[in-house]
Design a protein around this motif. Sequence first.
Motif, PDB file in Angstrom:
ATOM      1  N   PHE A   1       0.832  -1.207   0.000  1.00  0.00           N
ATOM      2  CA  PHE A   1       0.000   0.000   0.000  1.00  0.00           C
ATOM      3  C   PHE A   1       0.865   1.255   0.000  1.00  0.00           C
ATOM      4  O   PHE A   1       0.538   2.240  -0.676  1.00  0.00           O
ATOM      5  N   MET A   2       1.960   1.227   0.743  1.00  0.00           N
ATOM      6  CA  MET A   2       2.890   2.369   0.739  1.00  0.00           C
ATOM      7  C   MET A   2       3.418   2.627  -0.662  1.00  0.00           C
ATOM      8  O   MET A   2       3.395   3.752  -1.168  1.00  0.00           O
ATOM      9  N   GLY A   3       3.933   1.560  -1.300  1.00  0.00           N
ATOM     10  CA  GLY A   3       4.519   1.723  -2.625  1.00  0.00           C
ATOM     11  C   GLY A   3       3.516   2.192  -3.654  1.00  0.00           C
ATOM     12  O   GLY A   3       3.803   3.074  -4.474  1.00  0.00           O
ATOM     13  N   GLY A   4       2.314   1.600  -3.626  1.00  0.00           N
ATOM     14  CA  GLY A   4       1.299   1.989  -4.598  1.00  0.00           C
ATOM     15  C   GLY A   4       0.819   3.410  -4.413  1.00  0.00           C
ATOM     16  O   GLY A   4       0.647   4.158  -5.393  1.00  0.00           O
TER      17      GLY A   4
ATOM     18  N   VAL B   1       9.837   1.606   5.364  1.00  0.00           N
ATOM     19  CA  VAL B   1       9.884   3.041   5.111  1.00  0.00           C
ATOM     20  C   VAL B   1      10.111   3.263   3.616  1.00  0.00           C
ATOM     21  O   VAL B   1      10.603   2.380   2.922  1.00  0.00           O
ATOM     22  N   MET B   2       9.735   4.441   3.138  1.00  0.00           N
ATOM     23  CA  MET B   2      10.000   4.788   1.750  1.00  0.00           C
ATOM     24  C   MET B   2      11.446   5.268   1.625  1.00  0.00           C
ATOM     25  O   MET B   2      11.887   6.165   2.351  1.00  0.00           O
TER      26      MET B   2
ATOM     27  N   GLY C   1      -1.436  -6.836  -4.310  1.00  0.00           N
ATOM     28  CA  GLY C   1      -2.789  -6.316  -4.156  1.00  0.00           C
ATOM     29  C   GLY C   1      -2.789  -4.984  -3.424  1.00  0.00           C
ATOM     30  O   GLY C   1      -3.573  -4.082  -3.742  1.00  0.00           O
ATOM     31  N   GLY C   2      -1.904  -4.853  -2.443  1.00  0.00           N
ATOM     32  CA  GLY C   2      -1.765  -3.578  -1.744  1.00  0.00           C
ATOM     33  C   GLY C   2      -1.242  -2.477  -2.644  1.00  0.00           C
ATOM     34  O   GLY C   2      -1.635  -1.307  -2.491  1.00  0.00           O
TER      35      GLY C   2
ATOM     36  N   PHE D   1      -2.433   2.589  -4.925  1.00  0.00           N
ATOM     37  CA  PHE D   1      -2.463   3.482  -6.094  1.00  0.00           C
ATOM     38  C   PHE D   1      -3.863   4.057  -6.283  1.00  0.00           C
ATOM     39  O   PHE D   1      -4.025   5.265  -6.508  1.00  0.00           O
ATOM     40  N   ILE D   2      -4.869   3.203  -6.198  1.00  0.00           N
ATOM     41  CA  ILE D   2      -6.253   3.666  -6.356  1.00  0.00           C
ATOM     42  C   ILE D   2      -6.622   4.649  -5.247  1.00  0.00           C
ATOM     43  O   ILE D   2      -7.387   5.600  -5.467  1.00  0.00           O
TER      44      ILE D   2
END
Length: 396
Positions: free
Chosen positions: A172-175, A342-343, A213-214, A219-220
């Motif tokens: 989810f972070m990456g997207g 972390v990013m 999926g995350g 992204f969405i």
Amino acid sequence: MKRMNRRGVLIGALLMSSTLLASAALAEDFHGFDPDKADGSMPTAQQLADMVKDAAAASKPRNGSNLVIGFANLQRDIAFCVKVEQGLVANAKAAGIDLQVADNRLDGATALANAQSFIQRNVDYVVEFQTDANFGATIMQQMNDAKTKVTAIDIPMPGATFFGANNPRSGFMGGSYLGQAAIAKFGLDKVKQGYLVIGELPQSGAIPAMRTGGQVAGFIAAVDGFPASQVIKIDSKNTREESFAQMNNVLGRIPPGVPILVTAINDQAATGMLQAVKQAGRDADALVVGMGADEVQTLVDEPDFIASVGYFPERYGNYIIPLALMQLAGKKTPDTVLVNHVMVTKANVCKFYTDQKCASGDTLDYKFPADRFAAHLASLRQSPDLKGFENLIPSD
């Protein structure tokens, strides 16, 4: 089993901690190592010596002299896996224990053969990094028959301690980072004309699928209204070469001049996908966010590879070897230990990898969509595909 609230500490520049989600009781402190609070630092030689002493006293070495741990690596020439192995080797050497290393070669049958070899050699403990979910139960049945405890890295195996990625959160972070960066570069209207391409790894089953999926869900969350028909999923097979080939196959489906937004199961797959985009001469339209931050040079050198979610594989051994010794010593341990991600960006890479330079200039004001992530987690808890794996879904 009751799931505990996520706990963690951010230590120094690395900002890394463990998250415990499944144990009904907190782990004990084991010579200064508590997986509930560990920051990823390598234990001292004295700490490791004390751990080995307790482990050998409680679980007599099967060879009669010294403890032996078998480590079956995912594939020994992948950057991420190289760093994982180096960390385990360093800890085992400092502890004075024998680490026997095998190569699973991204293949379930090979992983089974390696597991059987460890059993025949009567090792005291096994660390498995293997990609094929279909072989996990068979391997664990044989380990259970041999009364050999196992830690599984990143891909769960029934009855093994799980160590590795917080798949829903890291994905989810990456997207969401990719979506926000795309809007900052192209504008919302143009992003909605673009295509999101995800490099998946279906052979590894439902748990790594929470990562990809995350990525889509994140992204969405950043790009409301992005058309589902413009999400393309490819089978990366966990390699740069296959990702390159599959990305080549889908580029013809993407109209010229629209954004090509790329992310994948790991940095290697994302790099292969970017190479295909560059070869097609379409890199001006591309943005890439990786997963793992182990291909650091790619992040630094490639203008369109803008960020990666940090996993810090070089520190895995600092958790796994003490965790194995703790179990051999008969201490309480959680059944799940997750990395806190972390990013890692061009602007902050030097904080995590001191041999690299941080880039100057404008940086993305990234905001993690916490409310949308909570809704995503709620949907995962309802998924029939994840029944029995509830301990791998974080509490927040």
